[in-house]
Each structure stands twice: as structure tokens, then as C-alpha cells.
Design an enzyme around this catalytic site. Structure first.
Site, PDB file in Angstrom:
ATOM      1  N   ASP A 106      -5.179   3.852  -0.259  1.00  0.00           N
ATOM      2  CA  ASP A 106      -6.325   4.026   0.641  1.00  0.00           C
ATOM      3  C   ASP A 106      -6.738   5.498   0.653  1.00  0.00           C
ATOM      4  OD1 ASP A 106      -8.146   3.969   2.714  1.00  0.00           O
ATOM      5  OD2 ASP A 106      -6.840   2.916   4.118  1.00  0.00           O
ATOM      6  N   TYR A 129      -2.976  12.089   6.248  1.00  0.00           N
ATOM      7  CA  TYR A 129      -3.263  10.695   6.545  1.00  0.00           C
ATOM      8  C   TYR A 129      -2.328   9.775   5.752  1.00  0.00           C
ATOM      9  CZ  TYR A 129      -5.099   6.168   5.653  1.00  0.00           C
ATOM     10  OH  TYR A 129      -5.188   4.824   5.488  1.00  0.00           O
ATOM     11  N   TRP A 146     -11.823  11.618   8.353  1.00  0.00           N
ATOM     12  CA  TRP A 146     -10.382  11.409   8.505  1.00  0.00           C
ATOM     13  C   TRP A 146      -9.988  10.155   7.795  1.00  0.00           C
ATOM     14  CZ3 TRP A 146      -7.613   7.376  10.843  1.00  0.00           C
ATOM     15  CH2 TRP A 146      -6.209   7.549  10.790  1.00  0.00           C
ATOM     16  N   ARG A 155     -13.606  -5.667   2.906  1.00  0.00           N
ATOM     17  CA  ARG A 155     -12.523  -5.562   3.894  1.00  0.00           C
ATOM     18  C   ARG A 155     -12.953  -5.782   5.340  1.00  0.00           C
ATOM     19  NH1 ARG A 155      -8.013  -3.929   3.902  1.00  0.00           N
ATOM     20  NH2 ARG A 155      -8.085  -2.118   5.276  1.00  0.00           N
ATOM     21  N   GLU A 207      -4.345  -7.546   4.757  1.00  0.00           N
ATOM     22  CA  GLU A 207      -3.478  -6.444   5.183  1.00  0.00           C
ATOM     23  C   GLU A 207      -2.616  -6.913   6.357  1.00  0.00           C
ATOM     24  OE1 GLU A 207      -5.624  -3.062   6.647  1.00  0.00           O
ATOM     25  OE2 GLU A 207      -3.872  -1.763   6.561  1.00  0.00           O
ATOM     26  N   HIS A 239      -9.436   6.575   2.503  1.00  0.00           N
ATOM     27  CA  HIS A 239      -9.990   6.848   3.831  1.00  0.00           C
ATOM     28  C   HIS A 239     -11.271   7.671   3.778  1.00  0.00           C
ATOM     29  CE1 HIS A 239      -8.095   6.319   7.975  1.00  0.00           C
ATOM     30  NE2 HIS A 239      -7.868   5.222   7.288  1.00  0.00           N
ATOM     31  N   GLU A 265      -8.937   1.927  -2.128  1.00  0.00           N
ATOM     32  CA  GLU A 265      -9.699   1.564  -0.914  1.00  0.00           C
ATOM     33  C   GLU A 265     -10.492   2.735  -0.344  1.00  0.00           C
ATOM     34  OE1 GLU A 265      -7.093  -0.155   1.977  1.00  0.00           O
ATOM     35  OE2 GLU A 265      -8.351   0.466   3.653  1.00  0.00           O
ATOM     36  N   GLU A 315     -13.678  -1.715   5.993  1.00  0.00           N
ATOM     37  CA  GLU A 315     -13.005  -1.914   7.286  1.00  0.00           C
ATOM     38  C   GLU A 315     -13.847  -1.373   8.448  1.00  0.00           C
ATOM     39  OE1 GLU A 315      -9.371   0.271   6.370  1.00  0.00           O
ATOM     40  OE2 GLU A 315      -9.941   1.783   7.836  1.00  0.00           O
ATOM     41  N   ARG A 353       0.865  -1.179   0.000  1.00  0.00           N
ATOM     42  CA  ARG A 353       0.000   0.000   0.000  1.00  0.00           C
ATOM     43  C   ARG A 353       0.903   1.231   0.000  1.00  0.00           C
ATOM     44  NH1 ARG A 353      -4.081   2.308   4.742  1.00  0.00           N
ATOM     45  NH2 ARG A 353      -2.278   3.514   5.342  1.00  0.00           N
TER      46      ARG A 353
HETATM   47  C1  GCO Z   1      -6.197   0.584   6.997  1.00  0.00           C
HETATM   48  C2  GCO Z   1      -6.920   1.566   7.859  1.00  0.00           C
HETATM   49  C3  GCO Z   1      -6.085   2.113   8.942  1.00  0.00           C
HETATM   50  C4  GCO Z   1      -6.978   2.930   9.881  1.00  0.00           C
HETATM   51  C5  GCO Z   1      -7.012   2.439  11.278  1.00  0.00           C
HETATM   52  C6  GCO Z   1      -8.089   3.171  12.077  1.00  0.00           C
HETATM   53  O1  GCO Z   1      -6.524   0.497   5.835  1.00  0.00           O
HETATM   54  O2  GCO Z   1      -5.338  -0.094   7.543  1.00  0.00           O
HETATM   55  O3  GCO Z   1      -7.534   2.539   7.073  1.00  0.00           O
HETATM   56  O4  GCO Z   1      -5.075   2.845   8.332  1.00  0.00           O
HETATM   57  O5  GCO Z   1      -6.523   4.227   9.928  1.00  0.00           O
HETATM   58  O6  GCO Z   1      -7.212   1.068  11.299  1.00  0.00           O
HETATM   59  O7  GCO Z   1      -8.280   2.593  13.316  1.00  0.00           O
HETATM   60 MG    MG Z   2      -8.112   1.601   5.249  1.00  0.00          MG
END
Ligand code: GCO
Ligand code: MG
Length: 402
Positions: free
Chosen positions: A210, A159, A402, A283, A339, A212, A236, A262, A147
Site C-alpha cells: 500500500d 506509515y 498521509w 477497493r 482485506e 497510501h 495499492e 478505499e 500486505r
Molecule cells: C488500508 C488502509 C488503512 C488506512 C485506514 C485509514 O489499506 O487498510 O490504507 O491502512 O490507513 O483505514 O482510516
Molecule cells: Mg490502503
């Protein structure tokens, strides 16, 4: 066999973890991860105050029945706190079942569908050159999938660039730090980043990115299109997924594969995404989506629609979750990738484990149960420390994902 005792262990060996331990009248025990980053104590209380009293005297072999009892029996359904608690119980029961029968959990899940589990690591850098060096390091360590996140020029504390070297830790002790965001700067920058990455490392490595949850569907569509020449393994969390149908817009415009989930807790959070074939990878994680039992149901639905799994495995998911994920990954037919962010040394000492990494892939090991433990004496040396994930604001001060 009966569950006769249980307790919750909250510790902070470098970061906070919540672990459930269930003990049987035959002396065997099972453990489950219940960590919810930034809201840890809510799950600890849910388990201690509301779930443990219901488990004493139950047969630990009734894994599915216990899941349904805790889900349907509570009346209040779903949500991250409830589902992390149910996930921890479910994981601990699979651990007990494996230990009781003397087999690794993946044997109970249908046996291995593959020899090892492809994983991806995180290359993070403050700028493009720094990120390229991180990618090189991961290639040298044998990772086949990486990643790639980089600080965006003109933005501070972006981030993807957290503390840690081989691990990435975004949560900060104390109250939440604030970061700044500009979609415009980000969208201009990311295609340039991947152009550099592909030209330096060639077509072979698998690269992931990612977002986010920071874009709107049409912005995500533009990014997906711009990244097509660089053949990402996945893009992602391109948009927040509360509105599942939003993914239709992204899908209409780009062939970049999409991953999400996630922060999902149940199959209902991804049902439309899967059934309309709006995503390529789901995920959901053992800890946050109701344990191994519920994750298998999500994977079975996904299998019908050509969606593969790609479990979340950040550092805030403990080695107990990592072990459980690897048993799931090894067994489930429509596995995609896992991951793998390495934990800090303190964390690894508190949670001794059998799982291993070799040439970009992992294996859960063959110990009975999950093959992971918690050293409670050592854990007691690392008491809980309040910590939060950062909060994000746009340049004009508006709160943003975030
Ligand atoms: C990922 C996630 C992490 C998150 C974290 C938040 O893809 O691994 O986005 O980067 O920031 O798990 O608790
Ligand atoms: Mg993530």
C-alpha cells in the site's frame, strides 16, 4: 412492517466506532456501520439530526427506494459523511430483511458464488528483518495473501507501522501526530524489501503493498516497474485518485496490478478508472461507499471491464462492516480479495459476530441477516475518545498525503 425507532451508538472499545440501529414494529432490528475515522461525530450527527427523523414510519423492505430517497432527496450529494450515513442505513435495512426472511444476507444477493472469501492480513515491521518475521507469522496463521509494509531506513514513524500486534491502529488519541516522508528514500527501499520477501518465502504467497497516495504517476510507474520481478498481487493507492486520468501514466509503464478506492464514496469516483481499464481492483467499502446496494452497482460496472473487488477492511471499519463485506464478497461474481485486519479483543466483545477465519479465507456464517450484533451495555463502558490519523510532512516541512 415499519421502522418505529432508531439510534446511533458511538463507542471506543480500543478505537472509535459509530453504529446505527434501526428497530421495527415487529421487534426485529438491523445495524449498520457508520464509522469515518477521525470524523466520527459528523456522521453521528448527520444520522441523528437529519436522517433518523426521515426513517420513522418507513417500510424497511424498501431498501433501494430508501437509498434513492436519502441520496437524491437530500439535494446535496456524495461526500464521505453523507455516503457513510446512507451506507449505515442501507446495511441496517439488509440486516432487517435477512432477519425477517430468516436467511443470511448473501442469500438475498444471489447466493454464494464461492465457498469462502480469500482475505489478506497485514505484516508490518520497523525494518526489513522485523517485517520478515511478521510475514512468517502470517504464513504460520494460514494466510495465503499478506500486505507487506516496513519502516523506511532514515524515516521515523513511517506509515504502515502502527500500534497493535495482530491489528494495526494508526489513529492516535488527542490531536494528530505528525510524521515525516521522503519519496526518494521510499522508492529506493521498497524494491529491496520485496526482493528479500520473495527470496525468503518463495513464489507462492500473494503479497500486496500500500502506497497510501504518496507518489506522483511517474514515480508510481517507476515503482510498479521495479516491483514486477516480485509479482505483487497488487500495488495499492499508488497516487491520489482525485485525478483519475493520472492512472493512464502508471498503466503505460507497468504490469504490476493496481488497486485503489478505499477513500471513494460513489461509483462516480471510479467510473473512468474502471471504464478505461486503468485499475485491476476496486477497493470501495460498504461503510464508505453507500452500503451493500451501491457497492453492488460498482461491482457490476467493474465486472464489464475485468476489474475485481478488493474491499477495504482496516480496523477502523467495524465488525458490522466486516460482516456486510463478507456477504457481499461471497455473492459477487467478480470478487478479488478482502482485506482483513483483526480487531482488538474489546472490539470483538462489543460486536459479537458469526464470521469465521480458516486457512486464509473467511465466511460470513449462516445466521439470518448479517450475523453480527452490538452489545450496547458493554459499548456504553467505552465512551468516545477524540482521535485523529497522523498528518504527514516531507523532510522540508511541506504537508504531504498521509
Ligand atoms: C488500508 C488502509 C488503512 C488506512 C485506514 C485509514 O489499506 O487498510 O490504507 O491502512 O490507513 O483505514 O482510516
Ligand atoms: Mg490502503
Amino acid at each position: 412492517m415499519k421502522i418505529v425507532d432508531g439510534h446511533v451508538i458511538v463507542c471506543c472499545p480500543g478505537r472509535n466506532f459509530v453504529t446505527l440501529k434501526l428497530i421495527t414494529d415487529e421487534g426485529t432490528y438491523g445495524i449498520g456501520d457508520a464509522t469515518l475515522n477521525g470524523r466520527e461525530l459528523a456522521v453521528a450527527s448527520y444520522l441523528e439530526d437529519h436522517v433518523l427523523p426521515l426513517l420513522i414510519g418507513r417500510n424497511p423492505g424498501r431498501i433501494e427506494d430508501t437509498w434513492q430517497y436519502l441520496y437524491k432527496g437530500a439535494y446535496w450529494r456524495r461526500g464521505p459523511v453523507t455516503m457513510a450515513a446512507i451506507g449505515a442505513v442501507d446495511t441496517a435495512l439488509w440486516d432487517i430483511q435477512g432477519k425477517t426472511l430468516g436467511v443470511p444476507v448473501y442469500h438475498l444477493l444471489g447466493g454464494p458464488s464461492r465457498d469462502s472469501v480469500l482475505v489478506y492480513g497485514h505484516a508490518n515491521g520497523t525494518d526489513v528483518d522485523d517485517t520478515l518475521r511478521a510475514v512468517e507469522r502470517y504464513c504460520e496463521l494460514g494466510y495465503q495473501a499478506i500486505r507487506v509494509q516496513s519502516g523506511v531506513p532514515g524515516l521515523e514513524g513511517t506509515y504502515g507501522v502502527g500500534r497493535g500486534d495482530m491489528y494495526y491502529e494508526p489513529a492516535e488519541p488527542g490531536l494528530p501526530p505528525e510524521q515525516r516522508w521522503s519519496t526518494e528514500l521510499y522508492l529506493d527501499f521498497v524494491p529491496e524489501l520485496f526482493a528479500r520477501v520473495r527470496s525468503e518465502f518463495g513464489p507462492e504467497p500473494m503479497f500486496l503493498h500500500d502506497v497510501h497516495h504518496r507518489l506522483t504517476p511517474i514515480e508510481a510507474a517507476r515503482l510498479g516497474k521495479a516491483l514486477e520481478p516480485y509479482h505483487l498481487f497488487w500495488l495499492e493507492d499508488a497516487v491520489p485518485a482525485e485525478l483519475q486520468e493520472g492512472f493512464r501514466i502508471i498503466r503505460q509503464h507497468t504490469t504490476t496490478p493496481l488497486a485503489v478506492g478505499e477513500v471513494f464514496n460513489t461509483i462516480h469516483d471510479c467510473q473512468q478508472l474502471i471504464q478505461e481499464q486503468l485499475i485491476d481492483y476496486i477497493r470501495t467499502a460498504v461503510v464508505h461507499a453507500g452500503g451493500i446496494s451501491h457497492l453492488r452497482k460498482i461491482a457490476s460496472l467493474a465486472e464489464l471491464y475485468h476489474v475485481r473487488t478488493g474491499c477495504h477492511g482496516a480496523t477502523d471499519l467495524s465488525p458490522v462492516c466486516m460482516a456486510a463485506a463478507l456477504h457481499f464478497d461471497l455473492s459477487v461474481h467478480n470478487f478479488g480479495i478482502q482485506e482483513y485486519m483483526r480487531h482488538s479483543e474489546e472490539t470483538d466483545r462489543v460486536f459479537p459476530h458469526e464470521y469465521t477465519f480458516e486457512r486464509g479465507a473467511m465466511h460470513p456464517g449462516d445466521a439470518p441477516g448479517l450475523g453480527v450484533d452490538i452489545d450496547e451495555e458493554l459499548a456504553a463502558e467505552y465512551p468516545y475518545q477524540r482521535a485523529y490519523l497522523p498528518v504527514n510532512r516531507k523532510l522540508d516541512g511541506t504537508v504531504h498525503s498521509w
